[in-house]
Design a protein around this motif. Structure first.
Motif, PDB file in Angstrom:
ATOM      1  N   SER A 194     -11.610   6.958  38.830  1.00 20.41           N
ATOM      2  CA  SER A 194     -12.027   6.727  40.211  1.00 20.41           C
ATOM      3  C   SER A 194     -12.976   5.537  40.206  1.00 20.41           C
ATOM      4  O   SER A 194     -13.976   5.527  39.471  1.00 20.41           O
ATOM      5  CB  SER A 194     -12.733   7.974  40.767  1.00 20.41           C
ATOM      6  N   TYR A 195     -12.661   4.497  40.999  1.00 19.18           N
ATOM      7  CA  TYR A 195     -13.483   3.286  40.998  1.00 19.18           C
ATOM      8  C   TYR A 195     -13.305   2.548  42.325  1.00 19.18           C
ATOM      9  O   TYR A 195     -12.398   2.854  43.123  1.00 19.18           O
ATOM     10  CB  TYR A 195     -13.110   2.379  39.828  1.00 19.18           C
ATOM     11  N   MET A 196     -14.186   1.581  42.554  1.00 17.88           N
ATOM     12  CA  MET A 196     -14.176   0.820  43.801  1.00 17.88           C
ATOM     13  C   MET A 196     -13.255  -0.391  43.666  1.00 17.88           C
ATOM     14  O   MET A 196     -13.303  -1.123  42.670  1.00 17.88           O
ATOM     15  CB  MET A 196     -15.585   0.352  44.161  1.00 17.88           C
ATOM     16  N   GLU A 197     -12.401  -0.572  44.656  1.00 19.34           N
ATOM     17  CA  GLU A 197     -11.513  -1.728  44.674  1.00 19.34           C
ATOM     18  C   GLU A 197     -11.378  -2.203  46.112  1.00 19.34           C
ATOM     19  O   GLU A 197     -10.982  -1.430  46.989  1.00 19.34           O
ATOM     20  CB  GLU A 197     -10.144  -1.351  44.092  1.00 19.34           C
ATOM     21  N   ASN A 198     -11.754  -3.473  46.352  1.00 15.20           N
ATOM     22  CA  ASN A 198     -11.724  -4.050  47.706  1.00 15.20           C
ATOM     23  C   ASN A 198     -12.533  -3.200  48.691  1.00 15.20           C
ATOM     24  O   ASN A 198     -12.121  -2.976  49.843  1.00 15.20           O
ATOM     25  CB  ASN A 198     -10.290  -4.205  48.211  1.00 15.20           C
ATOM     26  N   GLY A 199     -13.693  -2.710  48.237  1.00 10.50           N
ATOM     27  CA  GLY A 199     -14.584  -1.957  49.099  1.00 10.50           C
ATOM     28  C   GLY A 199     -14.199  -0.515  49.317  1.00 10.50           C
ATOM     29  O   GLY A 199     -14.880   0.203  50.064  1.00 10.50           O
ATOM     30  N   LYS A 200     -13.115  -0.049  48.700  1.00 13.40           N
ATOM     31  CA  LYS A 200     -12.693   1.331  48.854  1.00 13.40           C
ATOM     32  C   LYS A 200     -12.599   1.999  47.480  1.00 13.40           C
ATOM     33  O   LYS A 200     -12.295   1.362  46.486  1.00 13.40           O
ATOM     34  CB  LYS A 200     -11.322   1.397  49.536  1.00 13.40           C
ATOM     35  N   ARG A 201     -12.887   3.300  47.469  1.00 17.35           N
ATOM     36  CA  ARG A 201     -12.755   4.051  46.208  1.00 17.35           C
ATOM     37  C   ARG A 201     -11.305   4.507  46.056  1.00 17.35           C
ATOM     38  O   ARG A 201     -10.726   5.104  46.963  1.00 17.35           O
ATOM     39  CB  ARG A 201     -13.708   5.238  46.166  1.00 17.35           C
ATOM     40  N   VAL A 202     -10.755   4.189  44.901  1.00 17.30           N
ATOM     41  CA  VAL A 202      -9.369   4.568  44.607  1.00 17.30           C
ATOM     42  C   VAL A 202      -9.361   5.487  43.391  1.00 17.30           C
ATOM     43  O   VAL A 202     -10.264   5.455  42.543  1.00 17.30           O
ATOM     44  CB  VAL A 202      -8.483   3.335  44.340  1.00 17.30           C
ATOM     45  N   THR A 203      -8.334   6.308  43.322  1.00 17.17           N
ATOM     46  CA  THR A 203      -8.165   7.228  42.189  1.00 17.17           C
ATOM     47  C   THR A 203      -6.777   7.000  41.584  1.00 17.17           C
ATOM     48  O   THR A 203      -5.779   6.956  42.314  1.00 17.17           O
ATOM     49  CB  THR A 203      -8.293   8.693  42.634  1.00 17.17           C
ATOM     50  N   GLU A 204      -6.747   6.837  40.249  1.00 11.00           N
ATOM     51  CA  GLU A 204      -5.486   6.586  39.565  1.00 11.00           C
ATOM     52  C   GLU A 204      -5.374   7.481  38.331  1.00 11.00           C
ATOM     53  O   GLU A 204      -6.379   7.790  37.672  1.00 11.00           O
ATOM     54  CB  GLU A 204      -5.367   5.116  39.144  1.00 11.00           C
ATOM     55  N   ASP A 205      -4.136   7.879  38.016  1.00 12.65           N
ATOM     56  CA  ASP A 205      -3.880   8.648  36.804  1.00 12.65           C
ATOM     57  C   ASP A 205      -3.820   7.717  35.602  1.00 12.65           C
ATOM     58  O   ASP A 205      -3.280   6.609  35.673  1.00 12.65           O
ATOM     59  CB  ASP A 205      -2.543   9.394  36.915  1.00 12.65           C
ATOM     60  N   VAL A 206      -4.353   8.201  34.483  1.00 14.81           N
ATOM     61  CA  VAL A 206      -4.244   7.496  33.200  1.00 14.81           C
ATOM     62  C   VAL A 206      -3.323   8.329  32.318  1.00 14.81           C
ATOM     63  O   VAL A 206      -3.591   9.498  32.069  1.00 14.81           O
ATOM     64  CB  VAL A 206      -5.618   7.317  32.534  1.00 14.81           C
ATOM     65  N   ARG A 207      -2.226   7.722  31.861  1.00 12.37           N
ATOM     66  CA  ARG A 207      -1.194   8.471  31.148  1.00 12.37           C
ATOM     67  C   ARG A 207      -0.870   7.801  29.819  1.00 12.37           C
ATOM     68  O   ARG A 207      -0.950   6.567  29.692  1.00 12.37           O
ATOM     69  CB  ARG A 207       0.080   8.555  32.009  1.00 12.37           C
TER      70      ARG A 207
END
Length: 426
Positions: A278-291
């Protein structure tokens, strides 16, 4: 009287072939003295007597795959002492001994980037059965323990990072690699790299890897820290492939990580979730899976090796033929004037001329160039070289030190010999 005559004829026949049997002049075999041997696990030098077993490894029909848990023993590397050409596919050989339901040997050399598997009835005496490491057919994976995490925190990375890179709590995982394959890292839709991206048999001695994530507050970069049971440390930024195939570390502003690993093994071709980022990108927090995804690699076949050779026609092939002043077991490049290489590319006429030489009881005079050597792949042969110079011709003699037998080239064979080595006729 008749028995004595027959005995005499057969005694002569040893030289010229009793009962019509011909003596093979060219008998290529392994030449251990031409090789350096090293144990890749203990980093020690082995005796040249080991070379024969190592050169013989993987010379039978290849085994296409090993689909079982195995015990991996030490790996050994052969390096030819004298460099015989600008590129010699047989200049080195890496050999690993592996035991499953059968005794395997795995080899890699310059002929093909793929490893080749063979079978052996029993291992050589220098392979110590007490020094094997058992590894699974597919990599196993588990959550790390607090003790493992604390051990990694105590490792010293101060000589690598100017600013502190803090390990992220509860990100430790433990991976036990398989025999042959690769592990890939993906974050969302992006593909990245991973410290265990290449798994090869000789890595087995390093044991399982404990892996955790770190974070640099200044650069906003994430890091993968790894430590093997064998004591090897690695530290790599999380690097992703961009749309234009450019590799660069990715920034994760305000990174938060949750470990979500549930699986206990990495099945081939299956994407296994390990973390969520979970991190900030373009002013928004995004959540991504790590596989993580494991891909098993195929071992070489005769067909694939032949295809690799045909795809690189510039690679010279044997046999190579040399005359030289001292044995070719020195750590030096073969070069003039100490070594003369047979002129041309096609050695067939020269080899035929030598193979048609006749056994004799005497030899000629030894001159400046004392030896003749064939090298053809992993095998070769050495002769002592001598001459008998006459007013109108020069006789050429070759003495095989193993058989203690001298052979004389025919007049036509001698002319063929000197056409390949014109400097020697003077």
């Amino acid at each position: 009287m008749m028995k004595r005559l027959l005995f005499t004829l057969c005694t002569v026949g040893i030289l010229s072939g009793c009962g019509g049997e011909e003596v093979n002049v060219v008998k290529l075999d392994h030449m251990p003295s031409q090789w350096d041997v090293r144990d890749m696990n203990s980093f020690t030098t082995g005796p040249e007597t080991w070379a024969s077993d190592l050169l013989l490894a993987c010379t039978d029909d290849p085994v296409p795959q090993i689909n079982e848990d195995v015990t991996v023993y030490h790996s050994y590397v052969l390096n030819r002492k004298a460099m015989i050409s600008d590129y010699d596919a047989h200049a080195y050989k890496l050999v690993t001994y592996v035991k499953g339901e059968q005794n395997y040997v795995i080899c890699q050399d310059g002929l093909s980037p793929k490893m080749r598997v063979g079978l052996v009835e029993k291992f050589p005496s220098f392979v110590q059965a007490s020094e094997g490491v058992t590894i699974p057919s597919n990599p196993t994976i588990a959550n790390g323990t607090p003790e493992q995490e604390e051990s990694l925190k105590e490792s010293d990375y101060s000589d690598v990072f100017e600013d502190p890179v803090n390990l992220i709590d509860e990100t430790m995982i433990q991976v036990t690699p398989s025999l042959n394959g690769s592990i890939h890292l993906n974050i969302g839709e992006d593909e990245g790299i991973f410290p265990l991206s290449i798994i090869e048999p000789y890595h087995a001695q390093m044991g399982s890897m404990t892996i955790a994530l770190g974070y640099d507050e200044q650069s906003k970069e994430a890091y993968i820290f790894a430590k093997s049971e064998g004591g090897l440390l690695s530290y790599d930024p999380v690097v992703m492939i961009s749309e234009n195939d450019y590799w660069q570390p990715k920034q994760f502003e305000g990174l938060k990580v949750e470990r979500v690993l549930q699986a206990d093994s990495l099945e081939p071709g299956v994407e296994t979730p390990v973390y969520t980022f979970s991190y900030m990108e373009n002013g928004k927090r995004v959540t991504e899976d790590v596989r993580l995804t494991y891909t098993g690699r195929e071992f070489a076949t005769d067909e694939s090796i032949e295809a690799d050779i045909e795809s690189n026609p510039a690679v010279p092939s044997g046999p190579f033929v040399f005359v030289h002043k001292t044995p070719l077991d020195e750590k030096a490049t073969i070069g003039y004037p100490n070594v003369l290489r047979a002129a041309g590319i096609d050695m067939s006429d020269l080899m035929d001329a030598i193979d048609e030489a006749e056994p004799v009881k005497r030899k000629g005079e030894i001159e400046e160039y004392t030896m003749l050597t064939f090298i053809d792949g992993w095998v070769g042969q050495e002769f002592q070289l001598s001459f008998q110079r006459r007013s109108k011709k020069v006789d050429v003699y070759l003495t095989d030190p193993k058989r203690k037998q001298t052979f004389k080239l025919s007049s036509m064979g001698a002319e063929t010999f000197f056409s390949y080595f014109p400097d020697l006729k003077e």
